[in-house]
Design an enzyme around this catalytic site. Sequence first.
Site, mmCIF file in Angstrom:
data_model
loop_
_atom_site.group_PDB
_atom_site.id
_atom_site.type_symbol
_atom_site.label_atom_id
_atom_site.label_comp_id
_atom_site.label_asym_id
_atom_site.label_seq_id
_atom_site.Cartn_x
_atom_site.Cartn_y
_atom_site.Cartn_z
ATOM 1 N N GLY A 14 0.779 -1.240 0.000
ATOM 2 C CA GLY A 14 0.000 0.000 0.000
ATOM 3 C C GLY A 14 0.809 1.286 0.000
ATOM 4 C CB THR A 15 4.258 2.344 -0.969
ATOM 5 O OG1 THR A 15 4.352 1.872 -2.309
ATOM 6 C CG2 THR A 15 4.963 1.392 -0.022
ATOM 7 C CG ASN A 16 1.666 3.331 -5.739
ATOM 8 O OD1 ASN A 16 2.049 4.365 -6.266
ATOM 9 N ND2 ASN A 16 2.304 2.181 -5.885
ATOM 10 C CG HIS A 108 2.071 -1.310 -15.570
ATOM 11 N ND1 HIS A 108 1.796 -2.576 -15.098
ATOM 12 C CD2 HIS A 108 3.133 -1.433 -16.397
ATOM 13 C CE1 HIS A 108 2.654 -3.431 -15.641
ATOM 14 N NE2 HIS A 108 3.478 -2.767 -16.428
ATOM 15 C CD GLU A 146 -12.363 -3.243 -23.618
ATOM 16 O OE1 GLU A 146 -12.848 -2.468 -22.757
ATOM 17 O OE2 GLU A 146 -11.984 -2.864 -24.728
ATOM 18 C CG ASP A 149 -1.122 -3.340 -17.520
ATOM 19 O OD1 ASP A 149 -1.676 -2.772 -16.563
ATOM 20 O OD2 ASP A 149 -0.346 -4.308 -17.373
ATOM 21 C CD GLU A 179 4.973 2.337 -8.900
ATOM 22 O OE1 GLU A 179 3.944 1.979 -8.311
ATOM 23 O OE2 GLU A 179 5.925 1.549 -9.081
HETATM 24 C C1 GAR Z 1 3.528 -0.990 -7.343
HETATM 25 O O1 GAR Z 1 4.822 -0.940 -7.865
HETATM 26 C C2 GAR Z 1 2.502 -0.968 -8.457
HETATM 27 O O2 GAR Z 1 2.861 -0.133 -9.522
HETATM 28 C C3 GAR Z 1 2.509 -2.414 -8.874
HETATM 29 O O3 GAR Z 1 2.578 -3.135 -7.655
HETATM 30 C C4 GAR Z 1 3.274 -2.351 -6.676
HETATM 31 C C5 GAR Z 1 2.404 -2.228 -5.448
HETATM 32 O O4 GAR Z 1 3.059 -1.577 -4.405
HETATM 33 N N1 GAR Z 1 1.355 -2.730 -9.640
HETATM 34 C C6 GAR Z 1 1.368 -3.611 -10.640
HETATM 35 O O5 GAR Z 1 2.353 -4.251 -10.953
HETATM 36 C C7 GAR Z 1 0.049 -3.754 -11.391
HETATM 37 N N2 GAR Z 1 0.253 -4.393 -12.645
HETATM 38 P P1 GAR Z 1 2.241 -0.891 -3.211
HETATM 39 O O6 GAR Z 1 1.257 -1.924 -2.658
HETATM 40 O O7 GAR Z 1 3.308 -0.553 -2.215
HETATM 41 O O8 GAR Z 1 1.533 0.333 -3.747
#
Ligand code: GAR
Length: 202
Positions: A14-16, A108, A146, A149, A179
């Site tokens: 969950g850093t995003n 992504h 659909e 990415d 991100e």
């Molecule tokens: C992030 O790097 C995100 O971009 C990636 O998973 C990670 C989640 O980190 N998402 C994908 O690869 C989707 N295809 P987070 O839980 O710390 O946000």
Amino acid sequence: MLTARIAVVVSGGGTNLQALIDAQARGELKSGQIALVIADKAGIGAIARAEKAGIDRKVIVRKEEGFEEKVLAALAEHRIDMAVLAGFLGILSADFIARFPGPILNIHPALIPSFCGKGFYGLRVHRAALDCGVKVTGATVHYVNEVPDGGRILLQKAVDVLPGDTPETLQRRVMEEAEWILLPQAAEIVCAQIVREKESNE
Ligand code: GAR
């Protein structure tokens, strides 16, 4: 002031999600409010982040029957205007996308159309970029359609690959330099559009 109600859908640390929470606290995500966090399994770090920030949260297990129905019901119940996939590692069906009336954004960890689509998630994306020998990678925020990415690109930011990078060091640099900056910016852009539409309908 009117705001757009955001649901953040997560599968991991969950850093995003945290970047969105922090942007809201700093007043940078001013057109939106994070109203709900949906975690696709129990016990993940993102849930603790939502709890600490006092955000409503719900665990809906992706591997169980009826996942998409339950997510749609939660989004409706919380009157969600926009969904953000922030480290969500599943793929939503065309049916789901057709039935949720608002925009859905995804972050992504590569420059789409490189290293994306089915099977490209998390560290696998960075491993593929290193295997390929690219010197520049980055992150993309796009609308979800659909095609995995494949939706319209909203924002992208490039990040250098450095000699000696491992998937882990590259992942961290892409998060820090791209991100966590892009996702709140994209959320604000789309929330501001939603608010303008709400105001014009009043
Ligand atoms: C992030 O790097 C995100 O971009 C990636 O998973 C990670 C989640 O980190 N998402 C994908 O690869 C989707 N295809 P987070 O839980 O710390 O946000």
